[in-house]
Design a protein around this motif. Structure first.
Motif, PDB file in Angstrom:
ATOM      1  N   ASP A  43       0.828  -1.210   0.000  1.00  0.00           N
ATOM      2  CA  ASP A  43       0.000   0.000   0.000  1.00  0.00           C
ATOM      3  C   ASP A  43       0.861   1.258   0.000  1.00  0.00           C
ATOM      4  O   ASP A  43       0.557   2.231  -0.701  1.00  0.00           O
ATOM      5  CB  ASP A  43      -0.924   0.010   1.217  1.00  0.00           C
ATOM      6  CG  ASP A  43      -2.029  -1.033   1.121  1.00  0.00           C
ATOM      7  OD1 ASP A  43      -2.242  -1.560   0.002  1.00  0.00           O
ATOM      8  OD2 ASP A  43      -2.658  -1.327   2.153  1.00  0.00           O
TER       9      ASP A  43
ATOM     10  N   SER B 144       2.285   1.707  -3.428  1.00  0.00           N
ATOM     11  CA  SER B 144       1.230   2.137  -4.363  1.00  0.00           C
ATOM     12  C   SER B 144       0.951   3.621  -4.203  1.00  0.00           C
ATOM     13  O   SER B 144       0.777   4.352  -5.189  1.00  0.00           O
ATOM     14  CB  SER B 144      -0.050   1.341  -4.106  1.00  0.00           C
ATOM     15  OG  SER B 144       0.142  -0.022  -4.374  1.00  0.00           O
ATOM     16  N   GLU B 145       0.922   4.067  -2.957  1.00  0.00           N
ATOM     17  CA  GLU B 145       0.678   5.488  -2.692  1.00  0.00           C
ATOM     18  C   GLU B 145       1.816   6.339  -3.241  1.00  0.00           C
ATOM     19  O   GLU B 145       1.589   7.414  -3.821  1.00  0.00           O
ATOM     20  CB  GLU B 145       0.523   5.693  -1.177  1.00  0.00           C
ATOM     21  CG  GLU B 145       0.026   7.071  -0.770  1.00  0.00           C
ATOM     22  CD  GLU B 145       1.159   8.068  -0.626  1.00  0.00           C
ATOM     23  OE1 GLU B 145       0.914   9.271  -0.834  1.00  0.00           O
ATOM     24  OE2 GLU B 145       2.301   7.633  -0.299  1.00  0.00           O
ATOM     25  N   LYS B 146       3.049   5.846  -3.095  1.00  0.00           N
ATOM     26  CA  LYS B 146       4.207   6.575  -3.631  1.00  0.00           C
ATOM     27  C   LYS B 146       4.177   6.601  -5.162  1.00  0.00           C
ATOM     28  O   LYS B 146       4.583   7.586  -5.785  1.00  0.00           O
ATOM     29  CB  LYS B 146       5.500   5.943  -3.114  1.00  0.00           C
ATOM     30  CG  LYS B 146       5.755   6.186  -1.623  1.00  0.00           C
ATOM     31  CD  LYS B 146       7.051   5.545  -1.184  1.00  0.00           C
ATOM     32  CE  LYS B 146       7.395   5.915   0.254  1.00  0.00           C
ATOM     33  NZ  LYS B 146       6.446   5.382   1.231  1.00  0.00           N
TER      34      LYS B 146
ATOM     35  N   LYS C  25       1.517   6.766  -6.991  1.00  0.00           N
ATOM     36  CA  LYS C  25       0.560   7.807  -7.368  1.00  0.00           C
ATOM     37  C   LYS C  25       1.196   9.189  -7.294  1.00  0.00           C
ATOM     38  O   LYS C  25       0.824  10.100  -8.035  1.00  0.00           O
ATOM     39  CB  LYS C  25      -0.665   7.739  -6.459  1.00  0.00           C
ATOM     40  CG  LYS C  25      -1.501   6.484  -6.660  1.00  0.00           C
ATOM     41  CD  LYS C  25      -2.624   6.409  -5.631  1.00  0.00           C
ATOM     42  CE  LYS C  25      -3.399   5.105  -5.796  1.00  0.00           C
ATOM     43  NZ  LYS C  25      -4.459   4.954  -4.753  1.00  0.00           N
ATOM     44  N   ARG C  26       2.133   9.347  -6.374  1.00  0.00           N
ATOM     45  CA  ARG C  26       2.828  10.632  -6.225  1.00  0.00           C
ATOM     46  C   ARG C  26       4.058  10.716  -7.124  1.00  0.00           C
ATOM     47  O   ARG C  26       4.857  11.634  -6.996  1.00  0.00           O
ATOM     48  CB  ARG C  26       3.246  10.838  -4.763  1.00  0.00           C
ATOM     49  CG  ARG C  26       2.090  11.062  -3.819  1.00  0.00           C
ATOM     50  CD  ARG C  26       2.557  11.549  -2.466  1.00  0.00           C
ATOM     51  NE  ARG C  26       3.121  10.521  -1.628  1.00  0.00           N
ATOM     52  CZ  ARG C  26       4.389  10.493  -1.212  1.00  0.00           C
ATOM     53  NH1 ARG C  26       5.240  11.420  -1.605  1.00  0.00           N
ATOM     54  NH2 ARG C  26       4.810   9.523  -0.416  1.00  0.00           N
TER      55      ARG C  26
END
Length: 327
Positions: free
Chosen positions: A208, A211-213, A215-216
């Motif tokens: 997770d 995945s968040e990184k 997106k950034r």
């Protein structure tokens, strides 16, 4: 009345660690200063069983403080595990008149020293020579700082190539049962995640976070894994991440035995020298059956059985800090 120590022996045993030679140098020169005969035992307990024992002097340890490895060498000895083997080893010590022993090594090496003291009454002192920092009763072990610096240097170089190609690197460092090298080098290198045996890691949390990184658009990530983590090492972690995050360019780098070698750091030379000096002093003051350690920059003595049995606990605050700093 305490038994007077006249002849000491010293050995290095188990996995080699940078700073063992510095500790050996300190033991030999301190023994010489106090007028003791000092003997080196080659190849650890194997050399004790085979009578590979020789007298040393100050010249024997000249120009070794900066060298990695151990000039006394190290080896495993199945024969020493037996009562007959230990009797043979002790008979060789008696032949040379040796009445005290200093063991530079880890928990297995200390167990051998304990056996000699328990079965034959031989005064034994342990010096914590292990890169893993897994012995209770000391803030640092001989070789740990150098191993961390070696790992850190490698991770820094890996980050350069990761940045050049927008890659995720999973770096495996040594630590089958202890994750201190991973923890210290990972924090110092700014790793996004650190996986160690002492703390359970939810792989979903790792996925997770990555995945968040993604997106950034943060595609350069370093995960440091101790070889003894719950997943079975870097390759197993990479397998999971490649399945879950196929868009990541995921690479694995296993640092291996490079972490054992090399010239010891200033800190490892200092603590090895202090511990070696105090090991001889302890025996002269009728103290034995203990490991010499350093806690809060003070010399302390911990019974060998406690140093072996008890384990350091990793404060979860360290791992929480990793997540915050990598965000």
């Amino acid at each position: 009345m305490p038994n007077k120590i006249n002849k000491l022996a010293v050995l290095t045993s188990g996995g080699d660690s940078p700073g063992m030679n510095a500790a050996l140098r300190a033991v030999v020169r301190t023994a010489n200063y106090f007028g003791l005969d000092i003997f080196g035992i080659r190849r650890g307990y194997s050399g004790m069983v085979d009578d590979d024992i020789f007298q040393m002097d100050s010249q024997s340890v000249a120009n070794i403080i900066q060298r990695g490895g151990t000039v006394l060498k190290s080896a495993r000895c199945k024969e020493f595990y037996t009562a007959e083997g230990r009797q043979k080893a002790y008979a060789n010590l008696q032949k040379h008149g040796i009445d005290g022993l200093i063991v530079i090594g880890g928990d297995g090496s200390f167990t051998g020293g304990m056996k000699l003291q328990q079965e034959f009454g031989l005064p034994v002192i342990g010096l914590p020579g292990t890169i893993d920092k897994d012995l209770y009763g000391t803030d640092y072990t001989i070789g740990f700082d150098t191993a961390c610096n070696t790992a850190l240097d490698a991770i820094d170089k890996i980050r350069d190539t990761a940045d050049a190609h927008d890659r995720l690197f999973i770096v495996e460092v040594m630590g089958r049962h202890a994750g201190y090298i991973a923890l210290h080098s990972g924090i110092a290198a700014g790793a996004e995640n650190i996986l160690i045996p002492e703390a359970s890691t939810n792989i979903e949390d790792v996925v997770d976070a990555l995945s968040e990184k993604e997106k950034r658009k943060k595609l350069v990530n370093i995960i440091v894994v101790a070889e003894g983590d719950a997943f079975g090492g870097a390759n197993e972690v990479a397998k999971i991440i490649r399945e879950r995050l196929p868009n990541f360019d995921t690479k694995v780098s296993i640092l291996g035995h490079i972490q054992r070698g090399g010239s010891p750091s200033c800190q490892d030379r200092l603590i090895a020298s202090r511990m070696g000096y105090h090991a001889v002093e302890a025996l002269l003051n009728d103290t034995s059956g203990v490991m010499v350690g350093i806690i809060n920059n003070q010399i302390v003595y911990t019974p060998l059985e406690i140093a072996i049995r008890e384990k350091h606990t990793v404060d979860e605050g360290w791992l929480r800090m990793v997540k915050i700093l990598a965000s």
